[in-house]
Write an enzyme that holds these catalytic residues in place. Structure first.
Site, PDB file in Angstrom:
ATOM      1  N   LYS A  96      -6.594 -24.526 -35.353  1.00 26.68           N
ATOM      2  CA  LYS A  96      -5.595 -25.546 -35.052  1.00 26.68           C
ATOM      3  C   LYS A  96      -5.715 -25.857 -33.570  1.00 26.68           C
ATOM      4  CE  LYS A  96      -0.733 -26.475 -34.431  1.00 26.68           C
ATOM      5  NZ  LYS A  96       0.618 -25.895 -34.270  1.00 26.68           N
ATOM      6  N   ALA A 184       5.137 -29.554 -36.384  1.00 26.91           N
ATOM      7  CA  ALA A 184       6.079 -29.462 -35.265  1.00 26.91           C
ATOM      8  C   ALA A 184       7.301 -30.356 -35.438  1.00 26.91           C
ATOM      9  CB  ALA A 184       5.411 -29.791 -33.931  1.00 26.91           C
ATOM     10  N   GLY A 185       8.445 -29.812 -35.024  1.00 25.41           N
ATOM     11  CA  GLY A 185       9.669 -30.585 -34.906  1.00 25.41           C
ATOM     12  C   GLY A 185      10.622 -30.530 -36.069  1.00 25.41           C
ATOM     13  N   ASN A 206       7.475 -23.109 -37.812  1.00 24.40           N
ATOM     14  CA  ASN A 206       7.632 -21.803 -37.197  1.00 24.40           C
ATOM     15  C   ASN A 206       9.079 -21.588 -36.763  1.00 24.40           C
ATOM     16  OD1 ASN A 206       5.582 -19.779 -34.948  1.00 24.40           O
ATOM     17  ND2 ASN A 206       7.523 -19.320 -35.875  1.00 24.40           N
ATOM     18  N   THR A 207       9.487 -22.313 -35.717  1.00 24.19           N
ATOM     19  CA  THR A 207      10.793 -22.058 -35.117  1.00 24.19           C
ATOM     20  C   THR A 207      11.934 -22.218 -36.107  1.00 24.19           C
ATOM     21  OG1 THR A 207       9.904 -22.891 -33.026  1.00 24.19           O
ATOM     22  CG2 THR A 207      12.284 -22.656 -33.182  1.00 24.19           C
TER      23      THR A 207
END
Length: 257
Positions: A96, A184-185, A206-207
């Site tokens: 990635k 992401a996001g 992830n987060t």
């Protein structure tokens, strides 16, 4: 089923491995989500001597495909060097590719990304580029040898969801045969479902999972949302319209005089 460099990913969920409260919670999140891919950072794996080796053993026990990343790289040379080191450590041509260009939003440096992608594909890597939804950049990345595109939904770790639905739909429409991953996001399962309803093939998280109050439950919720979104896309949704349309037919309705 869409393939990623020849590998099918039936669940459509790629899950990051950073920021979890404990290794046990990480393992439970993967088990409940059914994620087929774990993204790992060379910096994370290599830190702490023996701790890094313990982390790598944990990832191997998950039984999933590993996608190393060049997280935190801000230049072409740094990203390319990190990718080569990751291939040696993890034994996979998958990478990635992140080349960060702006510190506050962590927006990709698309110029550096293109250069690094071209170098790495020529070196035998199978590149998953973290990019924007820009159509021209997407076309150039494909020309550089990438077979997958990973546009951001919103800035990394923001939880804002899909900031530019028009741009993301346009990307899907312009490249109907290219595997596309929202990277992401995302902060909520409903946002992942919306991405799949657009026709995207996977999401990378992830987060949103690792920082949830119950990461394992959130991972499962995202997995279910992805399944629902994929099913909705295959079901050929109705087109939105500006005016009301009665769902109950008026034929046969009794009229009083």
């Amino acid at each position: 089923m869409r393939e990623f460099y020849g590998t099918p990913l039936p669940g459509g969920l790629m899950l990051g491995t950073a920021q979890y409260p404990s290794p046990a919670v990480l393992a439970e999140a993967f088990a409940r989500s059914g994620a087929a891919v774990a993204t790992v950072s060379l910096r994370r794996e290599s830190s702490g001597g023996g701790a890094g080796q313990d982390f790598w053993e944990l990832i191997k026990e998950l039984g999933v495909r590993v996608l190393p990343n060049t997280a935190g790289c801000h230049g072409v040379k740094e990203a390319v060097t990190t990718a080569h080191m990751a291939r040696e450590v993890f034994g996979t041509p998958w990478i990635k590719l992140e080349v960060i260009g702006e510190e506050d939003t962590l927006q990709p440096d698309v110029f550096g990304l293109l250069e690094a992608a071209r170098i790495l594909t020529q070196d035998g890597f199978q590149v998953f580029p973290y990019t924007t939804e820009d159509l021209v950049v997407a076309d150039r990345l494909l020309d550089a040898g990438c077979e997958v595109l990973m546009p951001w939904g919103a800035p990394i770790g923001s939880g804002l969801g899909l900031n530019n639905p028009y741009g993301l739909r346009s990307l899907r429409a312009h490249f109907p045969d290219v595997p596309l991953v929202i990277d992401a996001g995302l902060g909520l399962p409903s946002q992942a479902a919306a991405a799949m309803e657009m026709g995207y093939d996977a999401v990378l998280l992830n987060t949103a999972v690792a920082r949830a109050g119950d990461p394992a439950a959130m991972a499962e919720a995202f997995a279910q949302a992805i399944r629902a979104g994929k099913l909705a896309a295959r079901a050929d949704p109705m087109e939105p319209r500006d005016m009301a349309a009665p769902s109950t037919p008026v034929i046969g309705k009794a009229f009083l005089e």
